[in-house]
Motif scaffolding. Structure first.
Motif, mmCIF file in Angstrom:
data_model
loop_
_atom_site.group_PDB
_atom_site.id
_atom_site.type_symbol
_atom_site.label_atom_id
_atom_site.label_comp_id
_atom_site.label_asym_id
_atom_site.label_seq_id
_atom_site.Cartn_x
_atom_site.Cartn_y
_atom_site.Cartn_z
ATOM 1 N N SER A 1 0.823 -1.218 0.000
ATOM 2 C CA SER A 1 0.000 0.000 0.000
ATOM 3 C C SER A 1 0.853 1.262 0.000
ATOM 4 O O SER A 1 0.589 2.203 -0.766
ATOM 5 C CB SER A 1 -0.921 -0.004 1.223
ATOM 6 O OG SER A 1 -1.774 -1.121 1.216
ATOM 7 N N TYR A 2 1.869 1.292 0.846
ATOM 8 C CA TYR A 2 2.736 2.469 0.877
ATOM 9 C C TYR A 2 3.586 2.543 -0.383
ATOM 10 O O TYR A 2 3.848 3.639 -0.895
ATOM 11 C CB TYR A 2 3.619 2.446 2.124
ATOM 12 C CG TYR A 2 4.531 3.643 2.232
ATOM 13 C CD1 TYR A 2 4.008 4.930 2.400
ATOM 14 C CD2 TYR A 2 5.911 3.507 2.153
ATOM 15 C CE1 TYR A 2 4.833 6.035 2.477
ATOM 16 C CE2 TYR A 2 6.739 4.615 2.236
ATOM 17 C CZ TYR A 2 6.200 5.873 2.406
ATOM 18 O OH TYR A 2 7.022 6.960 2.470
ATOM 19 N N ARG B 1 1.971 4.542 -2.920
ATOM 20 C CA ARG B 1 2.092 5.985 -2.717
ATOM 21 C C ARG B 1 3.425 6.507 -3.265
ATOM 22 O O ARG B 1 3.511 7.651 -3.719
ATOM 23 C CB ARG B 1 2.005 6.322 -1.222
ATOM 24 C CG ARG B 1 0.617 6.172 -0.629
ATOM 25 C CD ARG B 1 -0.339 7.238 -1.166
ATOM 26 N NE ARG B 1 -1.626 7.152 -0.487
ATOM 27 C CZ ARG B 1 -1.954 7.833 0.582
ATOM 28 N NH1 ARG B 1 -1.077 8.667 1.123
ATOM 29 N NH2 ARG B 1 -3.145 7.706 1.131
ATOM 30 N N VAL B 2 4.436 5.658 -3.221
ATOM 31 C CA VAL B 2 5.769 6.077 -3.654
ATOM 32 C C VAL B 2 5.880 6.091 -5.179
ATOM 33 O O VAL B 2 6.380 7.058 -5.764
ATOM 34 C CB VAL B 2 6.847 5.155 -3.048
ATOM 35 C CG1 VAL B 2 8.232 5.511 -3.581
ATOM 36 C CG2 VAL B 2 6.833 5.253 -1.523
ATOM 37 N N GLY C 1 3.189 4.983 -7.435
ATOM 38 C CA GLY C 1 1.913 4.960 -8.136
ATOM 39 C C GLY C 1 1.342 3.547 -8.198
ATOM 40 O O GLY C 1 2.056 2.556 -8.104
ATOM 41 N N GLU C 2 0.019 3.472 -8.363
ATOM 42 C CA GLU C 2 -0.677 2.185 -8.348
ATOM 43 C C GLU C 2 -0.192 1.233 -9.444
ATOM 44 O O GLU C 2 0.057 0.054 -9.184
ATOM 45 C CB GLU C 2 -2.181 2.413 -8.507
ATOM 46 C CG GLU C 2 -2.853 2.984 -7.279
ATOM 47 C CD GLU C 2 -3.126 1.920 -6.224
ATOM 48 O OE1 GLU C 2 -2.975 0.715 -6.528
ATOM 49 O OE2 GLU C 2 -3.494 2.305 -5.103
ATOM 50 N N ASP D 1 -0.226 10.731 7.042
ATOM 51 C CA ASP D 1 -1.079 10.518 5.871
ATOM 52 C C ASP D 1 -1.159 9.046 5.473
ATOM 53 O O ASP D 1 -2.094 8.645 4.786
ATOM 54 C CB ASP D 1 -0.541 11.351 4.690
ATOM 55 C CG ASP D 1 -1.457 11.279 3.484
ATOM 56 O OD1 ASP D 1 -2.677 11.470 3.657
ATOM 57 O OD2 ASP D 1 -0.955 11.018 2.375
ATOM 58 N N THR D 2 -0.185 8.226 5.904
ATOM 59 C CA THR D 2 -0.179 6.815 5.507
ATOM 60 C C THR D 2 -0.264 5.873 6.705
ATOM 61 O O THR D 2 -0.040 4.671 6.567
ATOM 62 C CB THR D 2 1.103 6.499 4.705
ATOM 63 O OG1 THR D 2 2.259 6.901 5.457
ATOM 64 C CG2 THR D 2 1.098 7.214 3.365
#
Length: 264
Positions: free
Chosen positions: A149-150, A153-154, A156-157, A219-220
């Motif tokens: 998941s994190y 964020r780094v 992109g999906e 935020d995460t």
């Protein structure tokens, strides 16, 4: 600190360097390694002599290749620990919660659980020969918390799903282009580059850096709860025949056959 067996811990001019010292196992970690890493990070956390923490691996072949799969094959787990638990979640928390910037100095393979450690670090500086990637689905394992998941964020999906769904390896240059690392340098300059970045950081306000890191983490933080559920699932999954096929294949150096499990 000289009582460590699997790691080393050194402090010089505000920089604490934590080194996974298992080069014969490509700096993979067993439960004891994780216990020692957690203690080292907490020692750096509490020390007024430390303003920056660097995490790296011994030698020039590997930063870390994650959980020790040979240990897992031999004993069915990652070996004994101080608490009786495999404290990988505590290590993830220590990297995030240490109120000082953590730099991953990637000096070779950052694969599997080792890849997660560099992703969780605040900054990553990589040697030109470094290699990045995930291997979990190939060996009957996964990290469905911060490691996935994190990671999204780094990078992109789409990139995060590619990393996990294909289990490829990526060069340091590709990692730089994706925003997965901050800088790439020749291998013989890695230590000096980390020192350079650390010197810039230790000249700054430690309280400001602490609050900024905590602000970024807020935020995460929900991924911690996802990770807790994922570790529960992972423990059950690793006892399955499907997961055992992955680890047996890895240690037998053959391609795993997961076809009997696709309809489940």
């Amino acid at each position: 600190m000289t009582d460590f067996e699997d790691i080393t811990y050194e402090v010089e001019n505000g920089l604490a360097t934590i080194t996974i010292n298992r080069p014969k196992r490509l700096n993979s970690f067993r439960a004891q390694t994780v216990d020692e890493l957690v203690l080292a990070f907490k020692t750096a956390w509490a020390s007024s002599d430390v303003g920056v923490v660097a995490l790296t691996g011994a030698g020039d072949k590997a930063f870390s290749t994650g959980g020790d799969q040979k240990q897992r094959e031999e004993t069915g787990d990652y070996g004994p620990s101080n608490s009786g638990l495999f404290e990988i979640d505590s290590l993830h928390r220590a990297i995030r919660d240490t109120p000082k910037p953590v730099i991953a100095a990637v000096n070779g393979f950052a694969i599997g659980g080792g890849h997660v450690l560099h992703v969780l670090s605040d900054l990553t500086i990589a040697a030109e020969h470094a290699r990045f990637g995930q291997v979990g689905p190939r060996v009957g394992s996964f990290d469905a918390g911060f490691g996935s998941s994190y990671l999204a964020r780094v990078v992109g999906e789409k990139r995060a799903r590619e990393i996990w769904f294909l289990c490829r390896q990526y060069t340091a240059q590709q990692a730089l282009e994706w925003g997965l690392v901050n800088a790439v340098v020749p291998g013989d300059q890695l230590k000096a580059e980390v020192r350079k970045w650390a010197d810039e950081i230790v000249s700054l306000s430690p309280t400001a850096l602490k609050v900024l890191k905590q602000s970024f983490n807020q935020d995460t933080e929900q991924f911690a709860a996802i990770g807790q559920a994922a570790f529960t699932t992972l423990k059950m999954f690793t006892e399955s025949d499907e997961a055992k096929e992955g680890i047996h294949a890895f240690n037998e150096k053959r391609k795993p056959d997961f076809s009997p499990y696709r309809g489940n």
